[in-house]
Design a protein around this motif. Structure first.
Motif, PDB file in Angstrom:
ATOM      1  N   LYS A   1      -5.745  -9.018  -3.683  1.00  0.00           N
ATOM      2  CA  LYS A   1      -6.524  -9.379  -2.480  1.00  0.00           C
ATOM      3  C   LYS A   1      -7.960  -9.733  -2.853  1.00  0.00           C
ATOM      4  O   LYS A   1      -8.536  -9.087  -3.747  1.00  0.00           O
ATOM      5  CB  LYS A   1      -6.510  -8.226  -1.472  1.00  0.00           C
TER       6      LYS A   1
ATOM      7  N   ILE B   1       0.576  -5.067   1.559  1.00  0.00           N
ATOM      8  CA  ILE B   1       0.136  -3.675   1.542  1.00  0.00           C
ATOM      9  C   ILE B   1      -0.842  -3.362   2.672  1.00  0.00           C
ATOM     10  O   ILE B   1      -1.215  -2.216   2.868  1.00  0.00           O
ATOM     11  CB  ILE B   1      -0.519  -3.319   0.190  1.00  0.00           C
TER      12      ILE B   1
ATOM     13  N   ILE C   1      -2.119   6.219   2.017  1.00  0.00           N
ATOM     14  CA  ILE C   1      -3.475   6.086   1.479  1.00  0.00           C
ATOM     15  C   ILE C   1      -4.166   7.412   1.810  1.00  0.00           C
ATOM     16  O   ILE C   1      -4.477   7.668   2.971  1.00  0.00           O
ATOM     17  CB  ILE C   1      -4.246   4.921   2.141  1.00  0.00           C
TER      18      ILE C   1
ATOM     19  N   MET D   1      -3.711   4.378  -6.373  1.00  0.00           N
ATOM     20  CA  MET D   1      -4.498   3.163  -6.525  1.00  0.00           C
ATOM     21  C   MET D   1      -5.286   3.288  -7.836  1.00  0.00           C
ATOM     22  O   MET D   1      -5.005   4.168  -8.648  1.00  0.00           O
ATOM     23  CB  MET D   1      -5.416   2.971  -5.312  1.00  0.00           C
ATOM     24  N   SER D   2      -6.284   2.429  -8.039  1.00  0.00           N
ATOM     25  CA  SER D   2      -6.963   2.430  -9.347  1.00  0.00           C
ATOM     26  C   SER D   2      -7.496   3.802  -9.760  1.00  0.00           C
ATOM     27  O   SER D   2      -7.426   4.177 -10.926  1.00  0.00           O
ATOM     28  CB  SER D   2      -8.123   1.426  -9.333  1.00  0.00           C
TER      29      SER D   2
ATOM     30  N   ARG E   1      -0.201   0.856  -6.457  1.00  0.00           N
ATOM     31  CA  ARG E   1      -0.897  -0.350  -5.988  1.00  0.00           C
ATOM     32  C   ARG E   1      -2.278  -0.387  -6.642  1.00  0.00           C
ATOM     33  O   ARG E   1      -3.185   0.320  -6.241  1.00  0.00           O
ATOM     34  CB  ARG E   1      -1.020  -0.309  -4.460  1.00  0.00           C
ATOM     35  N   VAL E   2      -2.424  -1.220  -7.669  1.00  0.00           N
ATOM     36  CA  VAL E   2      -3.635  -1.173  -8.486  1.00  0.00           C
ATOM     37  C   VAL E   2      -4.367  -2.509  -8.432  1.00  0.00           C
ATOM     38  O   VAL E   2      -3.822  -3.539  -8.820  1.00  0.00           O
ATOM     39  CB  VAL E   2      -3.275  -0.812  -9.942  1.00  0.00           C
ATOM     40  N   GLY E   3      -5.601  -2.479  -7.933  1.00  0.00           N
ATOM     41  CA  GLY E   3      -6.404  -3.687  -7.860  1.00  0.00           C
ATOM     42  C   GLY E   3      -7.565  -3.689  -8.850  1.00  0.00           C
ATOM     43  O   GLY E   3      -7.541  -4.386  -9.866  1.00  0.00           O
TER      44      GLY E   3
HETATM   45  C1  LIG Z   1      -7.031  -2.598  -1.892  1.00  0.00           C
HETATM   46  C2  LIG Z   1      -5.863  -1.694  -1.822  1.00  0.00           C
HETATM   47  C3  LIG Z   1      -5.344  -1.085  -2.994  1.00  0.00           C
HETATM   48  C4  LIG Z   1      -5.950  -1.259  -4.367  1.00  0.00           C
HETATM   49  O1  LIG Z   1      -7.139  -0.535  -4.470  1.00  0.00           O
HETATM   50  P1  LIG Z   1      -7.914  -0.404  -5.862  1.00  0.00           P
HETATM   51  O2  LIG Z   1      -8.734   0.825  -5.680  1.00  0.00           O
HETATM   52  O3  LIG Z   1      -8.709  -1.632  -6.032  1.00  0.00           O
HETATM   53  O4  LIG Z   1      -6.899  -0.233  -6.919  1.00  0.00           O
HETATM   54  C5  LIG Z   1      -4.223  -0.291  -2.852  1.00  0.00           C
HETATM   55  N1  LIG Z   1      -3.635  -0.083  -1.658  1.00  0.00           N
HETATM   56  C6  LIG Z   1      -4.102  -0.650  -0.530  1.00  0.00           C
HETATM   57  C7  LIG Z   1      -3.407  -0.373   0.753  1.00  0.00           C
HETATM   58  C8  LIG Z   1      -5.226  -1.458  -0.568  1.00  0.00           C
HETATM   59  O5  LIG Z   1      -5.678  -2.008   0.571  1.00  0.00           O
END
Ligand SMILES: *Cc1c(COP(=O)(O)O)cnc(C)c1O
Length: 220
Positions: free
Chosen positions: A36, A81, A164, A194-195, A210-212
């Motif tokens: 994203k 997501i 989350i 997440m990250s 879910r890793v950004g």
């Molecule tokens: C943006 C997002 C992530 C990734 O977050 P990071 O901290 O950048 O890894 C994961 N899950 C959801 C629902 C998000 O909106």
């Protein structure tokens, strides 16, 4: 001089370590690269490195970015997501291979209708408001059994549960709670981590992380 690991290699190494510590297999964990806000140019290097599963949080943004990338990489798997409005259900069902944000009966109805119309079943995770936070999306824990029953009635495939956790506190108890809820309801999939906390999530049973930021750097 040795070549430094790429962010993707680093994340994969960390997943492998967390798996080893918890006697799990890396092959049982799906790494969703959350792209994203990032451009197709920023996504290309990950595709070239072999990453095929990506996550976006907006239907419109994904529609803008992914059709062209998918022409070059037809085996890409795209996960939604972010929160979904019922009026975007048709678009979401057409574009995504998995939806992680099913959290209410009205959306369930819209998705079931969209899937019937498109004759395409898209697996969904039910997002649970695991910290019972008033301002946050997600199905309240006590409404989970009813939502699951409705999904079964509508022949809507449920892959598992997603959460989350609340910001700025230790996430492990919330991951453990989500794992228990999944087990109680006979669900296999756990979309969590997440990250900042994906290794913890893996050790507590995550099947989808879910890793950004750890892959793409910060978002502006
Ligand atoms: C943006 C997002 C992530 C990734 O977050 P990071 O901290 O950048 O890894 C994961 N899950 C959801 C629902 C998000 O909106």
């Amino acid at each position: 001089m040795e070549k430094a690991d790429t962010p993707l290699q680093e994340v994969r190494t960390n997943i492998a370590k967390a798996c080893k510590a918890s006697r799990r297999e890396p092959g049982d964990i799906t790494l969703i690269a959350v792209s994203k806000t990032h451009s197709t140019q920023a996504i290309m290097p990950l595709l070239e490195e072999g990453q095929r599963v990506f996550g976006e949080n907006r239907v419109q943004e994904a529609q803008d970015k992914w059709p062209s990338l998918r022409e070059r990489y037809p085996d890409v798997e795209l996960h939604l997501i972010g929160q979904l409005q019922s009026n975007k259900a048709d678009d979401a069902v057409a574009l995504f291979d998995c939806i992680h944000s099913l959290d209410r009966p009205s959306l369930l109805k819209a998705l079931a209708k969209a899937m019937d119309k498109a004759d395409r079943r898209v697996p969904c995770f039910i997002q649970v408001n695991i910290g019972s936070e008033v301002q946050k999306g997600g199905c309240p824990i006590d409404q989970l059994p009813a939502l699951l029953a409705s999904a079964r009635d509508a022949n809507l495939p449920i892959a598992g549960l997603m959460c989350i956790p609340p910001a700025d506190i230790e996430p492990a108890p919330f991951f453990a709670l989500l794992a228990n809820l999944a087990k109680d309801n006979g669900l296999e999939g756990l979309s969590m981590g997440m990250s900042g906390d994906y290794e913890t999530a893996v050790m507590l049973g995550a099947t989808h992380i879910r890793v950004g930021t750890a892959l793409f750097g910060g978002r502006s």
